[in-house]
Motif scaffolding. Structure first.
Motif, PDB file in Angstrom:
ATOM      1  N   PRO A  51       5.931 -12.479   7.505  1.00  0.00           N
ATOM      2  CA  PRO A  51       7.288 -11.801   7.700  1.00  0.00           C
ATOM      3  C   PRO A  51       7.019 -10.334   7.797  1.00  0.00           C
ATOM      4  O   PRO A  51       7.771  -9.871   8.397  1.00  0.00           O
ATOM      5  N   TYR A  52       5.961  -9.917   6.923  1.00  0.00           N
ATOM      6  CA  TYR A  52       5.825  -8.568   6.976  1.00  0.00           C
ATOM      7  C   TYR A  52       5.053  -7.905   8.488  1.00  0.00           C
ATOM      8  O   TYR A  52       5.674  -7.021   8.999  1.00  0.00           O
ATOM      9  N   PHE A  53       4.486  -9.075   8.875  1.00  0.00           N
ATOM     10  CA  PHE A  53       3.881  -8.587  10.379  1.00  0.00           C
ATOM     11  C   PHE A  53       4.780  -8.830  11.414  1.00  0.00           C
ATOM     12  O   PHE A  53       4.803  -8.179  12.454  1.00  0.00           O
ATOM     13  N   HIS A  54       5.572  -9.824  11.280  1.00  0.00           N
ATOM     14  CA  HIS A  54       6.874  -9.822  12.278  1.00  0.00           C
ATOM     15  C   HIS A  54       7.655  -8.954  12.287  1.00  0.00           C
ATOM     16  O   HIS A  54       8.295  -8.287  13.299  1.00  0.00           O
ATOM     17  N   GLU A  55       8.179  -8.327  11.179  1.00  0.00           N
ATOM     18  CA  GLU A  55       9.028  -7.298  11.081  1.00  0.00           C
ATOM     19  C   GLU A  55       8.814  -5.779  10.978  1.00  0.00           C
ATOM     20  O   GLU A  55       9.690  -5.058  11.343  1.00  0.00           O
ATOM     21  N   HIS A  56       7.527  -5.477  10.673  1.00  0.00           N
ATOM     22  CA  HIS A  56       7.249  -4.188  10.557  1.00  0.00           C
ATOM     23  C   HIS A  56       5.844  -3.806  11.366  1.00  0.00           C
ATOM     24  O   HIS A  56       5.061  -4.720  11.561  1.00  0.00           O
ATOM     25  N   PRO A  57       5.717  -2.327  11.884  1.00  0.00           N
ATOM     26  CA  PRO A  57       4.470  -2.099  12.348  1.00  0.00           C
ATOM     27  C   PRO A  57       3.312  -2.100  11.268  1.00  0.00           C
ATOM     28  O   PRO A  57       3.757  -1.458  10.025  1.00  0.00           O
ATOM     29  N   ILE A  58       2.245  -2.616  11.448  1.00  0.00           N
ATOM     30  CA  ILE A  58       1.084  -2.441  10.689  1.00  0.00           C
ATOM     31  C   ILE A  58      -0.185  -1.629  10.866  1.00  0.00           C
ATOM     32  O   ILE A  58      -0.391  -1.586  11.987  1.00  0.00           O
ATOM     33  N   LYS A  59      -0.426  -0.934   9.901  1.00  0.00           N
ATOM     34  CA  LYS A  59      -1.655   0.086  10.279  1.00  0.00           C
ATOM     35  C   LYS A  59      -2.715  -0.618   9.088  1.00  0.00           C
ATOM     36  O   LYS A  59      -2.612  -0.713   8.138  1.00  0.00           O
ATOM     37  N   VAL A  60      -3.915  -0.642  10.051  1.00  0.00           N
ATOM     38  CA  VAL A  60      -5.140  -1.345   9.600  1.00  0.00           C
ATOM     39  C   VAL A  60      -6.277  -0.539   9.238  1.00  0.00           C
ATOM     40  O   VAL A  60      -6.610   0.363  10.339  1.00  0.00           O
ATOM     41  N   VAL A  61      -6.713   0.030   8.087  1.00  0.00           N
ATOM     42  CA  VAL A  61      -7.662   1.480   7.861  1.00  0.00           C
ATOM     43  C   VAL A  61      -8.963   0.496   7.671  1.00  0.00           C
ATOM     44  O   VAL A  61      -9.182  -0.262   6.482  1.00  0.00           O
TER      45      VAL A  61
END
Length: 233
Positions: A51-61
């Motif tokens: 749900p988070y990946f579908h609805e929000h931009p994700i930043k992977v550090v």
């Protein structure tokens, strides 16, 4: 996973932890090259936090150039397959120059302290042996649960629904055993069965395509979230 947001009385963005995900790698995954393990970690997070990946931009550090690995057009095998699944999300990859998220560090410290066992026995896995089958007389399943101290509990199930296949019976045995283990207070569980399909699907090395298998795999993932660690072999 952490989120940055403004809070009243604070001038700068405040980081708050959202989720912490862990997984015990089975023997085959332990043999993955290091870069594959890193990509798998992102993939696993995406599946667990869809749900988070579908609805929000994700930043992977990360300290590894994951963007170059995942977006490599010459990639084959697992990386190519995982890249397709990750590509549908709005994910950006950044190099880690310094550990920025103190909120995450504090959260991990608190979580590990809260998970400290009350006795040495709690550090060991409970063992669940499960088996299920379908024949002319009907479908059934068996469960043998062994505690770290060696106590053994046995259950036999009669499955009264149709249609029921051997694989469905195996999944029913696994799910019932996991529920029993949870009720008995198990925190770490090692599940052993003779179904390669169930082990492969629940570990993520084989995709479930049938609607029933997808539903069963999802149920196992949900049941597994109740444990600090679980392995299906």
């Amino acid at each position: 996973m952490v989120v940055e947001r403004k809070e009243e009385g604070k001038e700068q963005l405040i980081q708050r932890p959202v989720y912490y995900i862990s997984e015990a790698l089975i023997e085959s995954k332990q043999r993955y090259p290091h870069y594959q393990k890193l990509v798998y970690a992102v993939l696993r997070a995406q599946r667990r936090l869809a749900p988070y990946f579908h609805e929000h931009p994700i930043k992977v550090v990360a300290s590894t150039p994951l963007a170059n690995i995942i977006r490599n057009r010459d990639a084959t095998g697992r990386i190519d397959k995982w890249a397709v699944e990750l590509g549908v999300h709005n994910i950006t990859y950044e190099s880690r120059h310094a550990i920025k998220s103190q909120a995450l560090a504090d959260f991990l410290a608190d979580w590990e302290e809260a998970q400290q066992p009350s006795s040495q026995a709690d550090l060991r896995h409970w063992t669940l042996h499960f088996d299920g089958s379908k024949n002319l007389e009907g479908a059934g399943a068996g469960v043998v649960l062994t505690s770290p101290k060696g106590d053994v509990v046995r259950y036999v199930l009669q499955l009264r629904f149709e249609p029921c296949t051997n694989n469905m019976a195996e999944y029913e045995a696994l799910l019932h055993g996991m529920r029993i283990a949870k009720e008995m207070g198990a925190t770490r569980l090692r599940c052993l069965g003779d179904s390669d399909l169930v082990a492969s699907q629940t570990s993520g090395t084989c995709d479930a395509t049938d609607a029933n298998m997808i539903a069963y795999k999802r149920a196992v993932d949900q049941a597994g979230a109740s444990f600090a660690g679980h392995i299906v072999e």
